[in-house]
Write a protein that holds these residues in place. Structure first.
Motif, short mmCIF file in Angstrom:
data_model
loop_
_atom_site.label_atom_id
_atom_site.label_comp_id
_atom_site.label_asym_id
_atom_site.label_seq_id
_atom_site.Cartn_x
_atom_site.Cartn_y
_atom_site.Cartn_z
N LEU A 1 -5.83 -15.09 -12.12
CA LEU A 1 -6.04 -13.65 -12.05
C LEU A 1 -6.02 -13.01 -13.44
N GLY A 2 -5.32 -13.64 -14.38
CA GLY A 2 -5.31 -13.16 -15.75
C GLY A 2 -4.44 -11.94 -15.99
N ILE A 3 -3.55 -11.61 -15.05
CA ILE A 3 -2.71 -10.42 -15.20
C ILE A 3 -1.24 -10.78 -15.37
N PHE A 4 -0.89 -12.06 -15.36
CA PHE A 4 0.50 -12.49 -15.48
C PHE A 4 0.70 -13.30 -16.75
N HIS A 5 1.84 -13.07 -17.38
CA HIS A 5 2.20 -13.88 -18.54
C HIS A 5 2.66 -15.26 -18.10
N SER A 6 3.40 -15.32 -16.99
CA SER A 6 3.85 -16.61 -16.45
C SER A 6 4.04 -16.49 -14.95
N VAL A 7 3.94 -17.63 -14.27
CA VAL A 7 4.13 -17.71 -12.82
C VAL A 7 5.00 -18.93 -12.54
N ASN A 8 6.07 -18.74 -11.76
CA ASN A 8 6.98 -19.83 -11.41
C ASN A 8 7.26 -19.77 -9.91
N ILE A 9 6.97 -20.87 -9.21
CA ILE A 9 7.18 -20.94 -7.77
C ILE A 9 8.32 -21.92 -7.50
N VAL A 10 9.36 -21.42 -6.80
CA VAL A 10 10.56 -22.21 -6.50
C VAL A 10 10.65 -22.41 -4.99
N LEU A 11 10.91 -23.66 -4.57
CA LEU A 11 11.12 -23.99 -3.17
C LEU A 11 12.61 -24.10 -2.91
N ASP A 12 13.11 -23.27 -1.99
CA ASP A 12 14.53 -23.25 -1.68
C ASP A 12 14.72 -23.54 -0.19
N SER A 13 15.93 -23.98 0.18
CA SER A 13 16.22 -24.28 1.58
C SER A 13 16.29 -23.00 2.39
N GLY A 14 15.92 -23.11 3.67
CA GLY A 14 15.93 -21.96 4.55
C GLY A 14 17.34 -21.68 5.07
N PRO A 15 17.47 -20.76 6.03
CA PRO A 15 18.78 -20.45 6.59
C PRO A 15 19.41 -21.67 7.27
N LYS A 16 20.77 -21.74 7.26
CA LYS A 16 21.46 -22.88 7.85
C LYS A 16 21.21 -22.99 9.34
N GLU A 17 21.04 -21.84 9.99
CA GLU A 17 20.82 -21.88 11.43
C GLU A 17 19.40 -22.28 11.80
N LEU A 18 18.52 -22.44 10.78
CA LEU A 18 17.14 -22.88 11.02
C LEU A 18 16.87 -24.13 10.19
N PRO A 19 17.34 -25.29 10.66
CA PRO A 19 17.10 -26.51 9.89
C PRO A 19 15.61 -26.86 9.83
N GLY A 20 15.25 -27.56 8.78
CA GLY A 20 13.85 -27.94 8.60
C GLY A 20 12.96 -26.81 8.13
N THR A 21 13.55 -25.78 7.52
CA THR A 21 12.76 -24.66 6.99
C THR A 21 13.02 -24.52 5.50
N ALA A 22 12.13 -23.77 4.85
CA ALA A 22 12.24 -23.54 3.41
C ALA A 22 11.82 -22.12 3.09
N ASN A 23 12.39 -21.58 2.06
CA ASN A 23 11.99 -20.30 1.50
C ASN A 23 11.24 -20.54 0.19
N VAL A 24 10.17 -19.80 -0.01
CA VAL A 24 9.38 -19.91 -1.23
C VAL A 24 9.61 -18.65 -2.05
N VAL A 25 10.08 -18.82 -3.27
CA VAL A 25 10.35 -17.71 -4.17
C VAL A 25 9.33 -17.75 -5.31
N VAL A 26 8.55 -16.69 -5.44
CA VAL A 26 7.52 -16.60 -6.47
C VAL A 26 7.99 -15.61 -7.52
N ASN A 27 8.25 -16.12 -8.71
CA ASN A 27 8.69 -15.29 -9.83
C ASN A 27 7.51 -15.11 -10.79
N VAL A 28 7.12 -13.87 -11.01
CA VAL A 28 6.00 -13.57 -11.91
C VAL A 28 6.48 -12.69 -13.05
N VAL A 29 5.87 -12.86 -14.18
CA VAL A 29 6.11 -11.99 -15.34
C VAL A 29 4.76 -11.38 -15.72
N GLU A 30 4.64 -10.08 -15.55
CA GLU A 30 3.37 -9.41 -15.82
C GLU A 30 3.11 -9.35 -17.33
#
Length: 518
Positions: A121-150
């Motif tokens: 897109l050419g509008i971000f200085h950096s992009v970092n995507i982190v995969l984290d575990s989901g809630p304990k009550e929902l096994p087999g799930t993951a949360n995706v955290v997208v950190n951008v620096v404009e």
């Protein structure tokens, strides 16, 4: 005498089992007391080397598991952080594939692709995507955290050397860009271009990666283009208009162009066919490009193939001055490795045909700027741009030529008026030079052979067209040279020798220097 105390069960003696039980109770009490007094020693911290071994072991186990079996997983949530100006939906539109992942392997692949798209897109200085575990009550799930620096500085600029087969020219271009003005990932730019054949262009436009529910980018540009063809065809061309990009993907492009075009002859020496087309005209055309490229490199292909098809339909605007035409081009490339000195054979063929349409189209001449012209210094080996290049011949130096107006003090010259059908072909053998420094820098040599021809079909000339005569009247050249690829341009220094040409063709043996974008 006093009677001794007697146990109610065993007379005067104590039960041995009771004594044993009392002893055990005393031992337990002593043990508990000792436990209360005992303080466990804190665990000794692992050394850096031990931590590294443990980390490597976990990575190895994870790698084995990923390679041996699918690890089922489901994305629970996608979180976007760091965007202060960019709208969330602009970023989330590039993350749709993450939500559809059904395994860890698919999630990793989708995350890598999403990272690339966000960077594009050419509008971000950096992009970092982190995969984290989901809630304990929902096994087999993951949360995706997208950190951008404009990008801190929305302004940027660049300059480069490019080839434009559609304009039959090579140009130096500069552009000034303003990123993310509205927060929609929009890219505004103003650009200029100047060519060696006195071609100039000024344009401004906006690029939107997403427009509401529209799945592909939207591109809008206004332009002013001036091209000077007086030396070759006795006219200047000036176009002012609007270009609208409707579809843009890896294999498809769809563009609509609306332009007010003016052809003029300041010299007043043009030939009769050129004079008939001078004046104003309205160009309203839909252009579709289909492409695929399976070559291992566009700069120096040693294996694979590529194909490009370009279709233009003109005359969509309901106006009598609208130019009505149908133009079709194809370009095919094939590379074969030879297995020594990094050598490869490259074959290419380009063809194009142009027809006017509308009432009385069989008697009408085709639009002069839309015709095919052969010749010039542009290289046919790296670009996919239709039948335009024929090494060894001057710009617009091949094909039908009409005499200009004669004067008493000047010899008769001719205008090259192009053709409605054109075919070119080439064979190229590339190889490494026997020098270590050249191989390290990517410089290599090649020998080549080129051939091509064009002819007129409009104004009932198609009735006289013979494919056999068309093949017999081809022009050809051979040559050898050195190619210097760089990060900006591809430079070729070739010696060309013309094998076959006809009257009025402008073919000449000698050195030719050509540039093309990389």
């Amino acid at each position: 005498m006093e009677a001794p105390e007697q146990n109610p069960t065993n007379g005067g003696e104590r039960d041995p089992q009771n004594r044993i039980g009392e002893d055990e109770e005393e031992e337990e009490e002593d043990s508990e007391a000792e436990d209360d007094d005992y303080e466990p020693e804190p665990p000794q911290p692992l050394s850096q080397e031990a931590q590294l071994r443990a980390h490597k072991a976990r990575l190895t186990n994870l790698s084995r598991k990923l390679s041996s079996e699918q690890v089922p997983i489901r994305v629970h949530d996608v979180l976007v952080k760091g965007n202060t100006k960019t709208k969330d939906w602009v970023i989330e539109a590039e993350l749709e594939d993450l939500k559809r992942a059904g395994s860890l392997q698919e999630l990793l692949q989708a995350a890598s692709l999403a990272n690339f798209r966000l960077q594009q897109l050419g509008i971000f200085h950096s992009v970092n995507i982190v995969l984290d575990s989901g809630p304990k009550e929902l096994p087999g799930t993951a949360n995706v955290v997208v950190n951008v620096v404009e990008a801190s500085n929305p302004l940027s600029g660049e300059i480069g050397y490019y080839t434009k087969p559609e304009a039959r020219s090579s140009t130096v271009e500069g552009v000034l860009k303003f990123k993310n003005l509205l927060g929609y990932g929009d890219l505004w730019d103003t650009s200029f271009a100047y060519g060696w054949n006195q071609t100039s262009e000024l344009s401004a436009g906006v690029f939107l990666p997403r427009f509401k529910s529209w799945a592909t980018p939207l591109i809008v540009r206004v332009f002013l283009i001036t091209q000077d063809w007086l030396k070759y065809t006795s006219y200047n061309e000036r176009s002012m208009g609007l270009s609208l990009g409707l579809l843009s993907s890896r294999n498809h492009d769809l563009t609509y162009n609306l332009a007010w075009r003016t052809l003029a002859d300041p010299s007043q020496m043009s030939s009769r066919p050129v004079r008939r087309q001078l004046g104003h005209g309205l160009s309203s055309a839909l252009k579709y490009i289909f492409r695929f490229d399976r070559r291992n490199s566009p700069v120096r292909p040693t294996q694979g193939y590529a194909f490009v098809s370009t279709t233009q339909l003109g005359g969509l605007f309901p106006d009598s001055r609208s130019l009505r035409f149908l133009r079709q081009e194809i370009d095919l490339r094939y590379a074969v490795p030879l297995g020594f000195y990094h050598a490869a054979l490259n074959f290419g063929m380009s063809a194009g045909v142009l027809f006017p349409w509308g009432r009385g189209f069989l008697e009408k001449p085709s639009s002069l700027p839309e015709r095919f012209f052969l010749g010039g210094n542009s290289s046919p080996f790296s670009s996919l741009g239709g039948p335009t290049s024929l090494l060894g011949f001057g710009t617009r130096g091949v094909g039908p030529a009409e005499p200009r107006r004669q004067t008493d003090d000047e010899s008769s010259e001719r205008d090259f008026v192009g053709g409605d059908i054109a075919v070119t072909a080439f064979a190229d053998l590339s190889f490494d030079l026997p020098f270590k420094w050249s191989r390290k820098s990517g410089i290599y040599g090649h020998v080549f052979a080129c051939a091509g021809n064009l002819a007129k079909l409009s104004q009932n000339e198609f009735r006289n067209f013979s494919f056999q005569n068309f093949v017999k009247s081809y022009r050809s050249s051979v040559g050898a040279g050195i190619v210097v690829p760089t990060n900006i341009v591809r430079l070729e220094v070739n010696y060309c020798y013309v094998l076959r040409q006809f009257d009025f063709d402008r073919g000449k043996a000698g050195l030719r220097v050509s540039f093309s974008s990389t």
